[in-house]
Design a protein around this motif. Structure first.
Motif, PDB file in Angstrom:
ATOM      1  N   ASN A 130       0.810  -1.232   0.000  1.00 38.55           N
ATOM      2  CA  ASN A 130       0.000   0.000   0.000  1.00 38.55           C
ATOM      3  C   ASN A 130       0.835   1.270   0.000  1.00 38.55           C
ATOM      4  O   ASN A 130       0.586   2.189  -0.776  1.00 38.55           O
ATOM      5  N   VAL A 131       1.821   1.327   0.870  1.00 38.12           N
ATOM      6  CA  VAL A 131       2.566   2.591   1.065  1.00 38.12           C
ATOM      7  C   VAL A 131       3.621   2.783  -0.021  1.00 38.12           C
ATOM      8  O   VAL A 131       3.880   3.910  -0.444  1.00 38.12           O
ATOM      9  N   HIS A 136       3.587   4.993  -3.383  1.00 40.82           N
ATOM     10  CA  HIS A 136       4.929   5.449  -3.776  1.00 40.82           C
ATOM     11  C   HIS A 136       5.520   6.495  -2.819  1.00 40.82           C
ATOM     12  O   HIS A 136       5.942   7.569  -3.259  1.00 40.82           O
ATOM     13  N   LEU A 137       5.526   6.186  -1.527  1.00 40.73           N
ATOM     14  CA  LEU A 137       6.172   7.097  -0.564  1.00 40.73           C
ATOM     15  C   LEU A 137       7.651   7.257  -0.916  1.00 40.73           C
ATOM     16  O   LEU A 137       8.355   6.272  -1.156  1.00 40.73           O
ATOM     17  N   LEU A 159       9.372   1.169   8.405  1.00 40.82           N
ATOM     18  CA  LEU A 159       9.687   1.120   6.965  1.00 40.82           C
ATOM     19  C   LEU A 159       9.764   2.531   6.373  1.00 40.82           C
ATOM     20  O   LEU A 159      10.636   2.826   5.548  1.00 40.82           O
ATOM     21  N   ALA A 160       8.846   3.402   6.816  1.00 40.96           N
ATOM     22  CA  ALA A 160       8.859   4.773   6.286  1.00 40.96           C
ATOM     23  C   ALA A 160      10.137   5.500   6.721  1.00 40.96           C
ATOM     24  O   ALA A 160      10.746   6.228   5.928  1.00 40.96           O
ATOM     25  N   ALA A 209       0.160  15.859   4.756  1.00 42.34           N
ATOM     26  CA  ALA A 209       0.866  14.586   4.535  1.00 42.34           C
ATOM     27  C   ALA A 209       0.869  14.222   3.064  1.00 42.34           C
ATOM     28  O   ALA A 209      -0.146  14.347   2.379  1.00 42.34           O
ATOM     29  N   ASP A 210       2.020  13.758   2.576  1.00 45.77           N
ATOM     30  CA  ASP A 210       2.089  13.284   1.195  1.00 45.77           C
ATOM     31  C   ASP A 210       1.393  11.929   1.054  1.00 45.77           C
ATOM     32  O   ASP A 210       0.758  11.650   0.040  1.00 45.77           O
ATOM     33  N   VAL A 211       1.552  11.090   2.075  1.00 53.11           N
ATOM     34  CA  VAL A 211       0.896   9.771   2.060  1.00 53.11           C
ATOM     35  C   VAL A 211       0.261   9.531   3.424  1.00 53.11           C
ATOM     36  O   VAL A 211       0.881   9.812   4.458  1.00 53.11           O
TER      37      VAL A 211
END
Ligand SMILES: NC(=O)c1ccc[n+]([C@@H]2O[C@H](COP(=O)([O-])OP(=O)(O)OC[C@H]3O[C@@H](n4cnc5c(N)ncnc54)[C@H](OP(=O)(O)O)[C@@H]3O)[C@@H](O)[C@H]2O)c1
Length: 327
Positions: A130-131, A136-137, A159-160, A209-211
């Motif tokens: 998903n992310v 595409h974070l 992970l981010a 927030a971008d994502v």
């Protein structure tokens, strides 16, 4: 073998440890002797009778497991009896044995015990698909994950951060926010006391927030769109706040924003295999290198699955609750 069965849907006491027929590894599958499985929020819904396994899947709950390969079915290469593995499942993890499509197997990462590896497949595959594969974070972007101390949240934060994003989380207590900060979260928002839209705007000079990775669905739809930056991406994976919401399309257009919604369990075998292959390539080196670790709240014997469900239902956990097979 023994497995958790659900003779009648209901509360945690509906989970019964019982003797059932052994599964068999079919074409393209391996049979795994299960060491551990992990509780996911979806298991609570299945126990209550609201989330049937997809056709052809095991009736026993359990969306992930770890263990050792006991038999290799026809048409499988690259795996051997005795290999220590963990696996993404569409059911059947709450059992002493489970048959798994070979494309959903991963080796136990270096430096991790077999039991702890059970905490990884469902959250890593959900977050990665998903992310990163859909939303595409990118490094330097701001990422908001709701329920930062959940199984999903504790993995999403790590992970981010590993890819160089700035991470914001929501959680319901100061203790949970503290644990999110220890995992690397930069912006901490108590959803019971603060408005996440206002807090996020203040922390990002009004950008947002971008994502966003969302577990709440309808209840947060409007505020999630408000919290998105221009070109933002909202990835919905849960419906804890209901299924039907009102969407301000004008706000979405003005921000050139996108909304996605997926459920991993129902995806076709080829899509699951592609996600698992991407996880092995991109995430497994981070786990082996010690940059990303499973967060385990407690290990409980599998016959006592009811106790594990009570913990997750009360949201008194941080990270994952594991169920370990007896002996
Ligand atoms: N679509 C998919 O493929 C997929 C796959 C896996 C999981 N999921 C979904 O992802 C979500 C997390 O799963 P999980 O197994 O990790 O669950 P979990 O550990 O039980 O976590 C649930 C989380 O919801 C949070 N929460 C409750 N009310 C909230 C609110 N008003 N605002 C923000 N957060 C709130 C809780 O926070 P507090 O404890 O702080 O109250 C808790 O962190 C679930 O909705 C699950 O269904 C979807």
């Amino acid at each position: 073998m023994h497995a958790i069965t659900i003779p009648e849907p209901g509360g945690p006491e509906a989970l019964v440890w019982d003797e059932v027929p052994d599964p068999v590894a079919g074409e393209g599958e391996v049979l795994v002797d299960v060491v551990a499985t992990a509780v996911n929020r979806a298991d609570l819904l299945q126990r209550q009778g609201f989330y049937d396994p997809p056709p052809g899947s095991s009736r026993h709950p359990g969306l992930e497991c770890s263990g050792r390969i006991a038999a290799v079915g026809p048409g499988v290469s690259g795996w051997a009896v005795g290999d220590e593995v963990c696996a993404l499942l569409s059911g059947g993890g709450y059992a002493e044995k489970v048959a798994v499509p070979a494309g959903q197997l991963l080796p136990v990462p270096e430096g991790l015990s077999v039991d702890r590896a059970a905490a990884l497949p469902e959250v890593v595959c959900t977050v990665w698909s998903n992310v990163f594969m859909i939303a595409h974070l990118r490094p330097g972007e701001t990422f908001l994950v709701h329920g930062g101390s959940s199984g999903i949240g504790t993995m999403a934060i790590q992970l981010a951060k590993a890819v160089g994003a700035k991470v914001a989380v929501t959680a319901g207590t100061a203790e949970k926010l503290e644990r999110c900060a220890e995992l690397g979260a930069d912006i901490l928002i108590n959803y019971r006391e603060q408005d996440f839209v206002a807090e996020l705007r203040e922390a990002t000079d009004g950008r947002g927030a971008d994502v966003i990775l969302d577990n709440m669905g309808a209840k947060y739809l409007d505020r999630n769109v408000q919290a998105l930056a221009v070109n933002g991406r909202l990835a919905i994976i849960g419906m804890q706040g209901g299924v039907k919401g009102e969407l301000n399309i004008g706000a979405l257009l003005a921000k050139r924003a996108a909304i996605s919604a997926t459920t991993l369990r129902a995806r076709p075998l080829e899509e699951k295999a592609a996600i698992v292959a991407a996880v092995r390539e991109h995430v497994w080196p981070l786990v082996s290198g010690g940059h990303v670790r499973p967060v385990v709240h407690r290990e409980i014997p599998m016959p006592d699955a009811a106790e594990a469900h009570r913990i997750v239902e009360d949201s008194s956990h941080i990270g994952k609750v594991l169920l370990v097979t007896p002996g």
